[in-house]
Design a protein around this motif. Sequence first.
Motif, PDB file in Angstrom:
ATOM      1  N   TRP A 246       0.915  -1.254  -0.050  1.00  0.00           N
ATOM      2  CA  TRP A 246       0.178  -0.084   0.067  1.00  0.00           C
ATOM      3  C   TRP A 246       0.913   1.272   0.057  1.00  0.00           C
ATOM      4  O   TRP A 246       1.854   1.331   0.685  1.00  0.00           O
ATOM      5  CB  TRP A 246      -0.994   0.127   1.389  1.00  0.00           C
ATOM      6  CG  TRP A 246      -1.735  -1.079   1.254  1.00  0.00           C
ATOM      7  CD1 TRP A 246      -1.401  -2.301   1.761  1.00  0.00           C
ATOM      8  CD2 TRP A 246      -3.379  -1.174   1.181  1.00  0.00           C
ATOM      9  NE1 TRP A 246      -2.674  -3.044   1.813  1.00  0.00           N
ATOM     10  CE2 TRP A 246      -3.621  -2.295   1.303  1.00  0.00           C
ATOM     11  CE3 TRP A 246      -4.161  -0.168   0.421  1.00  0.00           C
ATOM     12  CZ2 TRP A 246      -4.809  -2.716   0.994  1.00  0.00           C
ATOM     13  CZ3 TRP A 246      -5.394  -0.540   0.237  1.00  0.00           C
ATOM     14  CH2 TRP A 246      -5.856  -1.836   0.690  1.00  0.00           C
ATOM     15  N   THR A 247       0.348   2.346  -0.487  1.00  0.00           N
ATOM     16  CA  THR A 247       0.966   3.590  -0.614  1.00  0.00           C
ATOM     17  C   THR A 247      -0.170   4.640  -0.561  1.00  0.00           C
ATOM     18  O   THR A 247      -0.801   4.654  -1.177  1.00  0.00           O
ATOM     19  CB  THR A 247       1.653   3.894  -1.766  1.00  0.00           C
ATOM     20  OG1 THR A 247       2.763   2.957  -2.068  1.00  0.00           O
ATOM     21  CG2 THR A 247       2.462   5.489  -1.851  1.00  0.00           C
ATOM     22  N   ALA A 248      -0.114   5.519   0.549  1.00  0.00           N
ATOM     23  CA  ALA A 248      -1.229   6.462   0.858  1.00  0.00           C
ATOM     24  C   ALA A 248      -2.579   5.857   0.728  1.00  0.00           C
ATOM     25  O   ALA A 248      -3.484   6.608   0.358  1.00  0.00           O
ATOM     26  CB  ALA A 248      -1.075   7.547  -0.131  1.00  0.00           C
ATOM     27  N   GLY A 249      -2.891   4.543   1.407  1.00  0.00           N
ATOM     28  CA  GLY A 249      -4.184   4.045   1.564  1.00  0.00           C
ATOM     29  C   GLY A 249      -4.584   3.374   0.195  1.00  0.00           C
ATOM     30  O   GLY A 249      -5.637   2.875   0.107  1.00  0.00           O
ATOM     31  N   VAL A 250      -3.767   3.476  -0.965  1.00  0.00           N
ATOM     32  CA  VAL A 250      -4.336   2.652  -2.160  1.00  0.00           C
ATOM     33  C   VAL A 250      -3.325   1.585  -2.377  1.00  0.00           C
ATOM     34  O   VAL A 250      -1.884   1.683  -2.223  1.00  0.00           O
ATOM     35  CB  VAL A 250      -4.106   4.033  -3.252  1.00  0.00           C
ATOM     36  CG1 VAL A 250      -4.504   3.015  -4.733  1.00  0.00           C
ATOM     37  CG2 VAL A 250      -5.136   4.914  -2.970  1.00  0.00           C
TER      38      VAL A 250
ATOM     39  N   THR B 260      -0.727  -0.884  -4.516  1.00  0.00           N
ATOM     40  CA  THR B 260      -0.043  -0.647  -5.543  1.00  0.00           C
ATOM     41  C   THR B 260       0.395  -1.902  -6.154  1.00  0.00           C
ATOM     42  O   THR B 260       0.972  -2.058  -7.206  1.00  0.00           O
ATOM     43  CB  THR B 260       1.418   0.062  -5.216  1.00  0.00           C
ATOM     44  OG1 THR B 260       1.986  -0.540  -4.090  1.00  0.00           O
ATOM     45  CG2 THR B 260       1.286   1.422  -4.773  1.00  0.00           C
TER      46      THR B 260
END
Length: 75
Positions: free
Chosen positions: A10-14, A16
Amino acid sequence: RGDVTVDADWTAGVPTRIRLAAGRTGPLTVASDMFAGPYEIVDEGTGRQVHQHRTGERITIDAEQGHHYVVRSLA
């Protein structure tokens, strides 16, 4: 649901990267915000792109038991 093991980065809640380990053969449906943008799905064992059907933020692939599928964001 449906005999699949899911691992995600995850990156910033999304997400990847999503890794799917199929516990059975048959249709496998996954929903994610990741599918709103560009992405690819690859069979980890063969390195080949996987055919999928997309409806909004849901994708369905024809999974094979014991195979691992990696979905990567291309954004």
